[in-house]
Structure formats: structure tokens, C-alpha cells
Design a protein around this motif. Structure first.
Motif, PDB file in Angstrom:
ATOM      1  N   PRO A 156       0.829  -1.199   0.000  1.00 29.30           N
ATOM      2  CA  PRO A 156       0.000   0.000   0.000  1.00 29.30           C
ATOM      3  C   PRO A 156       0.869   1.256   0.000  1.00 29.30           C
ATOM      4  CG  PRO A 156      -0.084  -1.084   2.129  1.00 29.30           C
ATOM      5  CD  PRO A 156       0.739  -1.957   1.233  1.00 29.30           C
ATOM      6  N   THR A 157       0.289   2.353  -0.352  1.00 29.05           N
ATOM      7  CA  THR A 157       1.059   3.587  -0.499  1.00 29.05           C
ATOM      8  C   THR A 157       1.296   4.304   0.823  1.00 29.05           C
ATOM      9  OG1 THR A 157      -0.978   4.789  -0.955  1.00 29.05           O
ATOM     10  CG2 THR A 157       0.240   3.936  -2.846  1.00 29.05           C
ATOM     11  N   PHE A 158       0.730   3.839   1.921  1.00 30.20           N
ATOM     12  CA  PHE A 158       0.862   4.581   3.179  1.00 30.20           C
ATOM     13  C   PHE A 158       1.576   3.808   4.275  1.00 30.20           C
ATOM     14  CE2 PHE A 158      -3.166   2.407   3.050  1.00 30.20           C
ATOM     15  CZ  PHE A 158      -3.169   1.718   4.236  1.00 30.20           C
ATOM     16  N   ASN A 159       2.168   2.678   3.970  1.00 31.48           N
ATOM     17  CA  ASN A 159       2.878   1.910   4.999  1.00 31.48           C
ATOM     18  C   ASN A 159       4.371   2.039   4.816  1.00 31.48           C
ATOM     19  OD1 ASN A 159       0.621   1.004   6.233  1.00 31.48           O
ATOM     20  ND2 ASN A 159       0.699  -1.060   5.425  1.00 31.48           N
ATOM     21  N   PRO A 160       5.151   1.953   5.853  1.00 28.37           N
ATOM     22  CA  PRO A 160       4.732   1.819   7.241  1.00 28.37           C
ATOM     23  C   PRO A 160       4.204   3.137   7.790  1.00 28.37           C
ATOM     24  CG  PRO A 160       7.096   2.010   7.149  1.00 28.37           C
ATOM     25  CD  PRO A 160       6.609   1.986   5.724  1.00 28.37           C
ATOM     26  N   SER A 161       3.513   3.029   8.887  1.00 31.78           N
ATOM     27  CA  SER A 161       2.935   4.206   9.518  1.00 31.78           C
ATOM     28  C   SER A 161       3.183   4.105  11.019  1.00 31.78           C
ATOM     29  CB  SER A 161       1.429   4.247   9.228  1.00 31.78           C
ATOM     30  OG  SER A 161       0.822   5.289   9.924  1.00 31.78           O
ATOM     31  N   TYR A 162       3.793   5.135  11.575  1.00 34.12           N
ATOM     32  CA  TYR A 162       4.097   5.180  13.011  1.00 34.12           C
ATOM     33  C   TYR A 162       3.505   6.472  13.560  1.00 34.12           C
ATOM     34  CZ  TYR A 162       7.475   1.785  11.340  1.00 34.12           C
ATOM     35  OH  TYR A 162       8.061   0.719  10.721  1.00 34.12           O
ATOM     36  N   GLU A 163       2.362   6.362  14.242  1.00 33.30           N
ATOM     37  CA  GLU A 163       1.634   7.552  14.687  1.00 33.30           C
ATOM     38  C   GLU A 163       1.435   7.534  16.201  1.00 33.30           C
ATOM     39  OE1 GLU A 163      -2.020   7.818  12.394  1.00 33.30           O
ATOM     40  OE2 GLU A 163      -1.020   6.741  10.772  1.00 33.30           O
ATOM     41  N   THR A 164       1.741   8.659  16.827  1.00 30.52           N
ATOM     42  CA  THR A 164       1.516   8.828  18.260  1.00 30.52           C
ATOM     43  C   THR A 164       0.863  10.181  18.487  1.00 30.52           C
ATOM     44  OG1 THR A 164       3.439   7.484  18.807  1.00 30.52           O
ATOM     45  CG2 THR A 164       2.606   8.923  20.528  1.00 30.52           C
ATOM     46  N   THR A 165      -0.217  10.177  19.256  1.00 31.61           N
ATOM     47  CA  THR A 165      -0.920  11.411  19.576  1.00 31.61           C
ATOM     48  C   THR A 165      -1.080  11.509  21.086  1.00 31.61           C
ATOM     49  OG1 THR A 165      -2.183  11.221  17.529  1.00 31.61           O
ATOM     50  CG2 THR A 165      -3.025  12.731  19.176  1.00 31.61           C
ATOM     51  N   ASN A 166      -0.706  12.656  21.652  1.00 28.32           N
ATOM     52  CA  ASN A 166      -0.898  12.943  23.072  1.00 28.32           C
ATOM     53  C   ASN A 166      -1.730  14.214  23.189  1.00 28.32           C
ATOM     54  OD1 ASN A 166       0.801  10.836  24.071  1.00 28.32           O
ATOM     55  ND2 ASN A 166       2.547  12.060  23.471  1.00 28.32           N
ATOM     56  N   VAL A 167      -2.799  14.153  23.983  1.00 26.53           N
ATOM     57  CA  VAL A 167      -3.676  15.321  24.141  1.00 26.53           C
ATOM     58  C   VAL A 167      -3.958  15.538  25.626  1.00 26.53           C
ATOM     59  CG1 VAL A 167      -5.934  16.305  23.615  1.00 26.53           C
ATOM     60  CG2 VAL A 167      -4.785  14.888  21.908  1.00 26.53           C
ATOM     61  N   TRP A 168      -3.711  16.743  26.088  1.00 27.52           N
ATOM     62  CA  TRP A 168      -4.068  17.169  27.437  1.00 27.52           C
ATOM     63  C   TRP A 168      -5.282  18.086  27.347  1.00 27.52           C
ATOM     64  CZ3 TRP A 168      -2.249  15.560  32.032  1.00 27.52           C
ATOM     65  CH2 TRP A 168      -1.037  14.878  32.054  1.00 27.52           C
ATOM     66  N   SER A 169      -6.222  17.942  28.281  1.00 28.86           N
ATOM     67  CA  SER A 169      -7.400  18.816  28.324  1.00 28.86           C
ATOM     68  C   SER A 169      -7.569  19.365  29.735  1.00 28.86           C
ATOM     69  CB  SER A 169      -8.674  18.044  27.955  1.00 28.86           C
ATOM     70  OG  SER A 169      -8.582  17.495  26.692  1.00 28.86           O
TER      71      SER A 169
END
Length: 176
Positions: A156-169
Motif C-alpha cells: 500500500p502507499t501509506f505503509n509503514p505508519s508510526y503515529e503517536t498522539t498525546n492530548v491534554w485537556s
């Protein structure tokens, strides 16, 4: 077609009338999740509650066409999914007509996805010269290849994918 094409085509499973190829694919998914909630009445006017959620998941989708060369013709993928959520809230009744709530929360999401053929030099395996796929984090495997009137092959055209999201509220509510 170029001289390198017979080798990849040999690894495709038996063609089916009306489609280009057909093969079994057996995906496996595992999710483990735990949740915790606390509620505490500190006094007639003070309340605290909080929650914690912890989730670990994996998804393994094996190569759809052929296991040859790690499934380089239509690779499968593995995906690790992690979620962490924490929240604490404090509510204070100041007067019968005035109330406040203070809330702090944190959310972390991690999604890592990689192809099944990422450790294989598919270019070398299929006799395609001139490129070393291991010069980046993307590693091995074939790129997405399309030939008119045939389904695409390769990764596929989008691999590999390494995503991390941190959200403080932080939320402060006052009602009167």
C-alpha cells in the motif's frame, strides 16, 4: 512486460474467471481493555471522580495472494494499537445557586502499522536493479505496482505508519 515480470507472476495464486486472482486471507485481531472508575464524596459540597482506560490491540492481516518472499506481491500487515485515557474531575457546590467543576484529562493513542515484507529485499528477490529499499524506515517490500486492466500488486502507499498522539485537556465550568 520487462524480463523481471515472470518471477512475480509465478507467485500469484490461481486466477479466477472475472477477477485477476483469488486467495484466502485470514486476519486475526486481539484487543485487551481495562477500565477503572472512582467516585468519592468528600463532603456535602465536594465530589471527586476519575477514570482510567487502558487498551492494547494487535491486528495481523497475512498476505492475501502468496506467502512467497513475505507476500511481497500483495503484502499483509501488522498493526499495534495502544490507547491510554485518564481523567479526574472535582465538583464544588459553593451555594445552592453556584456550582463549579474542574476537570483534567490526558489521552494517548499509538498506532504502528508495518507490511509483512518489510524485512525482505523484494527488489533483489524479483531481479529489479538499482534501488536499496533499506535506506529508510520504510525498509523492504515492493512499491504499489499497477498494470492497466489488472488489480494492483505490491504494498500500500501509506505503509509503514508510526503515529503517536498525546492530548491534554483542562476544563473549568461555573454554573449559576
Amino acid at each position: 512486460l520487462v524480463p523481471q515480470s515472470p518471477r512475480p507472476i509465478q507467485n500469484v495464486v490461481a486466477p479466477v474467471p472475472g477477477t485477476n486472482y483469488c486467495g484466502p486471507a485470514q486476519a486475526r485481531q486481539s484487543n485487551d481493555q481495562e477500565n477503572l472508575r472512582i467516585d468519592q464524596k468528600l463532603s456535602e459540597k465536594d465530589n471527586v471522580f476519575g477514570s482510567l482506560s487502558w487498551s492494547n490491540g494487535t491486528l495481523l492481516n497475512p498476505p492475501a495472494l502468496s506467502q512467497a518472499d513475505g507476500g511481497a506481491l500483495a503484502p499483509g500487515y501488522s498493526s499495534d494499537l495502544l490507547s491510554r485515557l485518564a481523567m479526574i474531575s472535582y465538583t464544588r457546590i459553593w451555594t445552592p445557586a453556584l456550582l463549579s467543576e474542574t476537570r483534567v484529562a490526558f489521552t494517548r493513542s499509538v498506532q504502528n502499522r508495518s507490511d509483512s515484507d518489510g524485512q525482505i529485499d523484494s527488489y533483489k528477490a524479483y531481479g529489479i536493479p538499482g534501488y536499496n529499499p533499506f535506506t529508510s524506515r520504510a525498509a523492504g517490500g515492493l512499491p504499489n505496482l499497477n498494470i492497466a486492466n489488472y488489480s494492483g500488486l505490491g504494498g500500500p502507499t501509506f505503509n509503514p505508519s508510526y503515529e503517536t498522539t498525546n492530548v491534554w485537556s483542562f476544563i473549568q465550568n461555573v454554573a449559576w
